[in-house]
Enzyme design. Structure first.
Site, PDB file in Angstrom:
ATOM      1  CD  GLU A 129      -3.027  40.577  87.492  1.00 12.59           C
ATOM      2  OE1 GLU A 129      -1.850  40.222  87.675  1.00 12.59           O
ATOM      3  OE2 GLU A 129      -3.969  39.777  87.340  1.00 12.59           O
ATOM      4  CD  GLU A 245      -5.944  39.112  83.779  1.00 11.86           C
ATOM      5  OE1 GLU A 245      -5.471  38.197  84.481  1.00 11.86           O
ATOM      6  OE2 GLU A 245      -5.249  40.009  83.271  1.00 11.86           O
TER       7      GLU A 245
HETATM    8  C1  BGC Z   1      -1.004  37.798  83.017  1.00 15.71           C
HETATM    9  C2  BGC Z   1      -0.765  36.476  82.339  1.00 15.71           C
HETATM   10  C3  BGC Z   1      -1.163  35.333  83.243  1.00 15.71           C
HETATM   11  C4  BGC Z   1      -2.548  35.533  83.800  1.00 15.71           C
HETATM   12  C5  BGC Z   1      -2.914  34.477  84.801  1.00 15.71           C
HETATM   13  C6  BGC Z   1      -2.403  37.875  83.493  1.00 15.71           C
HETATM   14  O1  BGC Z   1      -2.638  39.108  84.082  1.00 15.71           O
HETATM   15  O2  BGC Z   1      -0.753  38.823  82.103  1.00 15.71           O
HETATM   16  O3  BGC Z   1       0.575  36.388  81.957  1.00 15.71           O
HETATM   17  O4  BGC Z   1      -1.165  34.131  82.501  1.00 15.71           O
HETATM   18  O5  BGC Z   1      -2.660  36.794  84.400  1.00 15.71           O
HETATM   19  O6  BGC Z   1      -1.937  34.366  85.791  1.00 15.71           O
END
Ligand code: BGC
Length: 305
Positions: A129, A245
């Site tokens: 990210e 993700e």
């Molecule tokens: C972060 C987490 C977070 C998730 C959703 C991830 O990239 O590392 O800490 O809970 O994104 O926001």
């Protein structure tokens, strides 16, 4: 090497313990078998390497920490799973990769050397990210890191994700390194954000709750429209895609809605030939209750049913 359905092992190696508190390996001994028998074919292992380097001595990665991560990688690989190993929460580099290039490169140099010769089921992801950084600088840093890793890992798959936290919008500016046939582009999907992050203090949404996602035609069409942006990028560059993700935080969101949303996103990806990696295993967004250790069936059905 091919991977399609996976899960993030979130809230473990990317967590930075407060100063003076020793890092303990919180990965459960049963994760390896459990994840395998659920039917996942890969895991993503977020690691905050940047908090475990000796910056006065060439950014050397702390040996016990490295061994802990490597043992975990080994155990997942031994189960036949693919492992995506990344650099997570290196906030300074995510904000300004060029200014933090030396440390980022030193981390990848060490990982490249130490994992050289590993199974091709080990996959590297260069930086989780990237935030507000200059997209051209990010593309340039990816090209340089790729060249560096290629010295020790000539054909290993490498994942790259664009700016704005690798959101769909990042495809506007993401340009892969040229002439490398082993790049995969990764993106993260949390739309609608007020639904997936209601109650999330780290997103300053503590006060938001009661946001529903009902799976209406309109809501489903919005997901598909978003995914089509990634597909247009794939068409242009001819590079495979991974959704690294996606998930909805369980504090306030209804389980029923979380499951419908997860199924919609997962199905859209599978139909489009995009591998997906759910966020996450057994923490706030998880498919498994961290307290009781029971799986949330609506979520496992939505992802694997
Ligand atoms: C972060 C987490 C977070 C998730 C959703 C991830 O990239 O590392 O800490 O809970 O994104 O926001």
């Amino acid at each position: 090497m091919d991977f399609k359905r996976g899960i993030n092992i979130g809230d473990h190696f990317e967590v930075n313990p407060p100063l003076g508190v020793p890092f303990e390996n919180p990965i459960g001994a049963d994760y390896f078998d459990s994840i395998c028998s659920l039917g996942f074919d890969h895991v993503r292992l977020p690691v905050r390497w940047s908090a475990h380097t000796d910056d006065a001595h060439g950014y050397a990665i702390d040996k016990p920490f490295f061994s802990m991560v490597r043992n975990t990688v080994d155990k997942f690989l031994a189960k036949g799973l693919t492992v995506i190993l990344n650099v997570h929460h290196f906030t300074e580099a995510a904000d300004d990769p060029r200014a933090n290039y030396d440390k980022l490169a030193a981390i990848w140099e060490q990982l490249g050397t130490r994992f050289c010769g590993y199974s091709d089921r080990l996959v590297f992801e260069l930086l989780n990210e990237p935030h507000n950084c200059d997209p051209d600088e990010l593309n340039d840093v990816y090209a340089r890191l790729t060249a560096l890793i290629r010295r020790t890992n000539p054909t290993r798959k490498i994942l790259i994700g664009g700016v704005s936290s690798s959101s769909i919008a990042s495809f506007k500016t993401l340009v892969p390194p040229t002439g490398d046939g082993n790049i995969i582009a990764t993106f993260h999907y949390y739309n609608p954000f007020y639904f997936t992050h209601q109650g999330a203090h780290w997103a300053s949404l503590d006060h938001i709750h009661g946001v529903r996602w009902n799976g209406t035609d309109e809501e489903i069409a919005a997901v598909r429209r978003d995914i089509s942006v990634a597909l247009a990028w794939r068409e242009r560059f001819g590079i495979p895609l991974n959704l690294g993700e996606f998930g909805a935080y369980g504090k306030y969101a209804a389980m029923e809605d979380r499951a419908k949303w997860a199924r919609t996103v997962r199905t859209a990806c599978e139909e489009a030939g995009i591998s997906w990696t759910y966020w996450e295993y057994n923490r706030g967004f998880g498919i498994r209750d961290g307290q009781s250790d029971r799986y949330f069936k609506p979520l496992t059905d939505a992802l694997l049913g």
